[in-house]
Design a protein around this motif. Structure first.
Motif, PDB file in Angstrom:
ATOM      1  N   THR A 193      77.432  77.778  40.628  1.00 53.46           N
ATOM      2  CA  THR A 193      76.810  79.074  40.316  1.00 53.46           C
ATOM      3  C   THR A 193      75.325  78.934  39.980  1.00 53.46           C
ATOM      4  N   ASN A 194      74.913  77.779  39.426  1.00 56.13           N
ATOM      5  CA  ASN A 194      73.497  77.584  39.077  1.00 56.13           C
ATOM      6  C   ASN A 194      72.591  77.629  40.303  1.00 56.13           C
ATOM      7  N   GLU A 195      73.166  77.379  41.490  1.00 56.94           N
ATOM      8  CA  GLU A 195      72.368  77.405  42.716  1.00 56.94           C
ATOM      9  C   GLU A 195      72.017  78.828  43.142  1.00 56.94           C
ATOM     10  N   PHE A 196      72.617  79.821  42.492  1.00 59.32           N
ATOM     11  CA  PHE A 196      72.421  81.202  42.903  1.00 59.32           C
ATOM     12  C   PHE A 196      71.753  82.036  41.806  1.00 59.32           C
ATOM     13  N   ALA A 197      70.916  81.380  41.002  1.00 61.24           N
ATOM     14  CA  ALA A 197      70.194  82.111  39.954  1.00 61.24           C
ATOM     15  C   ALA A 197      69.296  83.179  40.576  1.00 61.24           C
ATOM     16  N   GLU A 198      68.702  82.864  41.741  1.00 55.79           N
ATOM     17  CA  GLU A 198      67.918  83.835  42.490  1.00 55.79           C
ATOM     18  C   GLU A 198      68.563  83.971  43.869  1.00 55.79           C
ATOM     19  N   PRO A 199      69.468  84.965  44.033  1.00 57.36           N
ATOM     20  CA  PRO A 199      70.272  85.061  45.256  1.00 57.36           C
ATOM     21  C   PRO A 199      69.538  85.710  46.430  1.00 57.36           C
ATOM     22  N   SER A 200      68.507  85.039  46.923  1.00 58.62           N
ATOM     23  CA  SER A 200      67.806  85.502  48.117  1.00 58.62           C
ATOM     24  C   SER A 200      68.490  84.933  49.350  1.00 58.62           C
ATOM     25  N   LEU A 201      68.151  85.458  50.528  1.00 64.00           N
ATOM     26  CA  LEU A 201      68.746  84.975  51.775  1.00 64.00           C
ATOM     27  C   LEU A 201      68.474  83.488  51.969  1.00 64.00           C
ATOM     28  N   VAL A 202      67.231  83.063  51.704  1.00 64.99           N
ATOM     29  CA  VAL A 202      66.873  81.652  51.903  1.00 64.99           C
ATOM     30  C   VAL A 202      67.620  80.758  50.919  1.00 64.99           C
ATOM     31  N   ASN A 203      67.675  81.157  49.656  1.00 65.24           N
ATOM     32  CA  ASN A 203      68.360  80.326  48.656  1.00 65.24           C
ATOM     33  C   ASN A 203      69.861  80.244  48.931  1.00 65.24           C
ATOM     34  N   ILE A 204      70.450  81.360  49.346  1.00 71.89           N
ATOM     35  CA  ILE A 204      71.878  81.350  49.667  1.00 71.89           C
ATOM     36  C   ILE A 204      72.131  80.440  50.867  1.00 71.89           C
ATOM     37  N   THR A 205      71.270  80.527  51.888  1.00 71.15           N
ATOM     38  CA  THR A 205      71.441  79.691  53.078  1.00 71.15           C
ATOM     39  C   THR A 205      71.276  78.216  52.740  1.00 71.15           C
ATOM     40  N   LYS A 206      70.304  77.885  51.873  1.00 74.11           N
ATOM     41  CA  LYS A 206      70.124  76.492  51.439  1.00 74.11           C
ATOM     42  C   LYS A 206      71.395  75.960  50.800  1.00 74.11           C
ATOM     43  N   ALA A 207      71.971  76.751  49.893  1.00 72.19           N
ATOM     44  CA  ALA A 207      73.170  76.306  49.188  1.00 72.19           C
ATOM     45  C   ALA A 207      74.347  76.166  50.143  1.00 72.19           C
ATOM     46  N   ILE A 208      74.511  77.137  51.035  1.00 63.87           N
ATOM     47  CA  ILE A 208      75.656  77.124  51.941  1.00 63.87           C
ATOM     48  C   ILE A 208      75.562  75.962  52.918  1.00 63.87           C
ATOM     49  N   GLY A 218      72.078  80.837  66.245  1.00 63.11           N
ATOM     50  CA  GLY A 218      72.451  81.944  67.112  1.00 63.11           C
ATOM     51  C   GLY A 218      71.270  82.756  67.603  1.00 63.11           C
ATOM     52  N   SER A 219      70.087  82.581  66.995  1.00 67.64           N
ATOM     53  CA  SER A 219      68.887  83.308  67.413  1.00 67.64           C
ATOM     54  C   SER A 219      67.924  82.349  68.104  1.00 67.64           C
ATOM     55  N   GLU A 220      67.356  82.795  69.212  1.00 70.80           N
ATOM     56  CA  GLU A 220      66.508  81.898  70.012  1.00 70.80           C
ATOM     57  C   GLU A 220      65.289  81.420  69.238  1.00 70.80           C
ATOM     58  N   ASP A 221      64.639  82.324  68.522  1.00 72.55           N
ATOM     59  CA  ASP A 221      63.460  81.959  67.722  1.00 72.55           C
ATOM     60  C   ASP A 221      63.799  82.140  66.255  1.00 72.55           C
ATOM     61  N   LEU A 222      64.501  81.182  65.683  1.00 67.14           N
ATOM     62  CA  LEU A 222      64.911  81.254  64.282  1.00 67.14           C
ATOM     63  C   LEU A 222      63.675  81.235  63.396  1.00 67.14           C
ATOM     64  N   ASN A 223      63.667  82.077  62.348  1.00 73.10           N
ATOM     65  CA  ASN A 223      62.470  82.157  61.509  1.00 73.10           C
ATOM     66  C   ASN A 223      62.223  80.818  60.803  1.00 73.10           C
ATOM     67  N   PRO A 224      60.958  80.506  60.530  1.00 71.23           N
ATOM     68  CA  PRO A 224      60.586  79.159  60.050  1.00 71.23           C
ATOM     69  C   PRO A 224      61.355  78.695  58.813  1.00 71.23           C
ATOM     70  N   GLU A 225      61.591  79.586  57.849  1.00 74.87           N
ATOM     71  CA  GLU A 225      62.288  79.161  56.629  1.00 74.87           C
ATOM     72  C   GLU A 225      63.721  78.731  56.930  1.00 74.87           C
ATOM     73  N   LEU A 226      64.419  79.495  57.767  1.00 75.83           N
ATOM     74  CA  LEU A 226      65.780  79.121  58.122  1.00 75.83           C
ATOM     75  C   LEU A 226      65.791  77.891  59.025  1.00 75.83           C
ATOM     76  N   LYS A 227      64.798  77.784  59.916  1.00 73.46           N
ATOM     77  CA  LYS A 227      64.719  76.615  60.800  1.00 73.46           C
ATOM     78  C   LYS A 227      64.507  75.353  59.984  1.00 73.46           C
ATOM     79  N   ALA A 228      63.729  75.425  58.902  1.00 75.45           N
ATOM     80  CA  ALA A 228      63.507  74.269  58.037  1.00 75.45           C
ATOM     81  C   ALA A 228      64.805  73.823  57.374  1.00 75.45           C
ATOM     82  N   ILE A 229      65.637  74.794  56.963  1.00 76.09           N
ATOM     83  CA  ILE A 229      66.936  74.462  56.367  1.00 76.09           C
ATOM     84  C   ILE A 229      67.824  73.780  57.400  1.00 76.09           C
ATOM     85  N   PHE A 230      67.812  74.299  58.618  1.00 75.13           N
ATOM     86  CA  PHE A 230      68.611  73.714  59.707  1.00 75.13           C
ATOM     87  C   PHE A 230      68.167  72.284  59.992  1.00 75.13           C
ATOM     88  N   ASP A 231      66.862  72.071  60.106  1.00 73.30           N
ATOM     89  CA  ASP A 231      66.348  70.736  60.431  1.00 73.30           C
ATOM     90  C   ASP A 231      66.664  69.725  59.334  1.00 73.30           C
TER      91      ASP A 231
END
Length: 493
Positions: A193-208, A218-231
């Motif tokens: 639960t401590n990982e979700f103190a600020e439940p933004s899309l980027v923070n949730i994706t990082k934790a997940i 699933g998106s051809e041009d994934l936005n940079p913040e999500l692409k960084a999490i993927f990489d």
């Protein structure tokens, strides 16, 4: 999945999930698809109906009980069923993820929690042990965490993998500030639960991403913040794949994820054997608000050569054992467009009583008939149905016939199920005193002196014929076209 066509408008997610689910199924794997039953989905048009045996459970979210309702519909062209997670408070509103002003619903965090848990509990009721859950859309993002933390000791999901498919579609406003508190009430420990103190899309994706066995794009041009999490992720990964190669690449990727060691599993370093046979091994793909389950056919045994074949002890023996069986009611099955209709009741000493009825519609053989009403005398009205066989033994059955008065006529292009019903009204049309009939497919019938094929002949009230004759006289247009006629006379039950 969060969405799937044709139940919701086409989008990157709904189209991808629709095509991917069908492609994986046609590739030889058995699937199950789940999505929320949003209030904008037209239940009548898509023929949704409740699955009673799967409904009735209450899920607690933030210390409040919420009934779980399961519905099902088919995509006929794909020969695929879709299960819908429903709840009046969370999904009955006439919108999906945002309100009329484009603002995110403030309880989207709870809706995601309810959906993910609803899918897992339903899969358990279905008796499936999924190999992999493929999540599409941020409403399914919590699934990896539920599998790896809350359900980690559930034997039903011991070896289940989770793949999260990342899209640009997200949410701009953070989830409820109390989201971490809600997760804690659900049973998650502080380190989660401590990982979700600020439940933004980027923070949730990082934790997940940390709890996922695989990530895909699933998106051809994934936005940079999500692409960084993927990489940065250390799990199995599949970058964006063009539509023409999607089914093959994703299917092979899921196989690769399944064969990898189970993340955070107590069995991670042990020797084990994959479940053998497609009927014992199911792959579950959760597609955004939709999930699919597919079967893994490949057999792989780890550690099979550790002991030399020369050192094996060969033994054999004979033993006796008893097997207890019971009948098990499966989901409703399609009952429309069948060659035969089943009518009557059967009381089996082992399997109990079964009752079956028929909804039928009538079409015009000839249009614009001319009746000489003043000179017509109606002797009898007979509903005849040819026998094609019999279950059990011939015997007496009580027959009732009613006129269908539903708001919409039956459609020969729609899909109906054994649980589908239509509204009827008026009295029983069977002539009083003739309701009890002896059903025997070997009975010979005659019309005057002409022998007819064995058939069930039900004598109906002559007022039904007068009703049709009078309509033809008063409104000839009713009988000029079959589609117009079935709008007027919708059929019999």
């Amino acid at each position: 999945s969060q969405e799937i066509a044709p139940f919701l408008p086409k989008s990157d997610i709904s189209t991808t999930v629709r095509n991917l689910a069908q492609g994986i199924q046609e590739g030889g794997k058995e699937i199950r698809v789940f999505m929320p039953r949003f209030g904008v989905i037209n239940e009548r048009r898509h023929q949704l109906h409740e699955v009673i045996r799967l409904s009735g459970m209450n899920l607690i979210v933030d210390d409040v009980d919420h009934p779980l309702i399961i519905k099902v519909a088919s995509i006929s062209a794909a020969r695929m069923q879709v299960y819908f997670i429903d709840n009046d408070e969370y999904f009955r509103r006439k919108s999906t993820l945002t309100d009329d002003n484009g603002e995110q619903h403030p309880d989207n965090d709870e809706r995601s929690m309810f959906f993910c848990r609803g899918v897992l509990e339903t899969v358990k009721k279905l008796g499936w042990q999924p190999d992999v859950i493929h999540c599409n859309g941020w409403m399914t993002a919590l699934m990896p965490m539920y599998i790896k933390k809350l359900y980690k000791n559930d034997p039903h999901f011991t070896n289940t993998k989770v793949v999260y498919n990342m899209y640009n579609e997200g949410f701009n406003n953070n989830w409820d500030a109390r989201f971490a508190e809600k997760l804690k009430f659900d049973g998650f420990a502080d380190d989660v639960t401590n990982e979700f103190a600020e439940p933004s899309l980027v923070n949730i994706t990082k934790a997940i991403a940390k709890y996922s066995d695989g990530l895909s794009v699933g998106s051809e041009d994934l936005n940079p913040e999500l692409k960084a999490i993927f990489d940065a992720a250390e799990c199995e990964k599949l970058d964006f794949v063009a539509e023409e190669n999607l089914n093959k690449e994703v299917s092979e990727f899921l196989d690769k994820v399944i064969e990898a060691e189970v993340l955070n599993s107590p069995m991670q370093k042990s020797t084990f054997t994959w479940r053998k046979g497609w009927f014992l091994s199911a792959t579950f793909l959760l597609l955004v608000s939709t999930a699919t389950i597919s079967c893994k056919k490949k057999i792989k045994q780890l550690g099979q050569d550790v002991v030399s074949s020369e050192d094996l002890i060969n033994s054999g023996g004979i033993d006796t054992f008893s097997i207890e069986t019971s009948s098990y009611r499966t989901d409703s099955i399609q009952s429309s467009n069948r060659f035969f209709g089943i009518l009557g009741s059967c009381n089996d000493p082992e399997f109990g009583a079964v009752n079956s009825e028929i909804y039928t519609q009538f079409r015009l053989i000839n249009t614009s008939p001319a009746f000489d009403l003043p000179n017509i005398t109606i002797d009898s009205v007979v509903l005849s149905m040819k026998y094609s066989g019999v279950y059990g033994s011939p015997g007496n059955q009580t027959i009732e016939v009613y006129e269908i008065t539903d708001s919409e006529p039956l459609s020969d292009t729609a899909t109906y199920y054994t649980t589908t019903t239509f509204q009827t009204s008026g009295p029983n049309l069977v002539v009083p005193g003739t309701e009890l009939m002896y059903l025997d497919p070997n009975t010979v019938s005659f019309e005057d002196t002409i022998e007819l094929d064995p058939q069930l002949r039900i004598h109906l009230d002559t007022n039904l014929a007068w009703q049709l004759f009078n309509e033809a006289d008063a409104n000839p247009a009713t009988f000029e076209d079959s589609d117009v006629f079935v709008e007027y006379f919708k059929g019999l039950r």
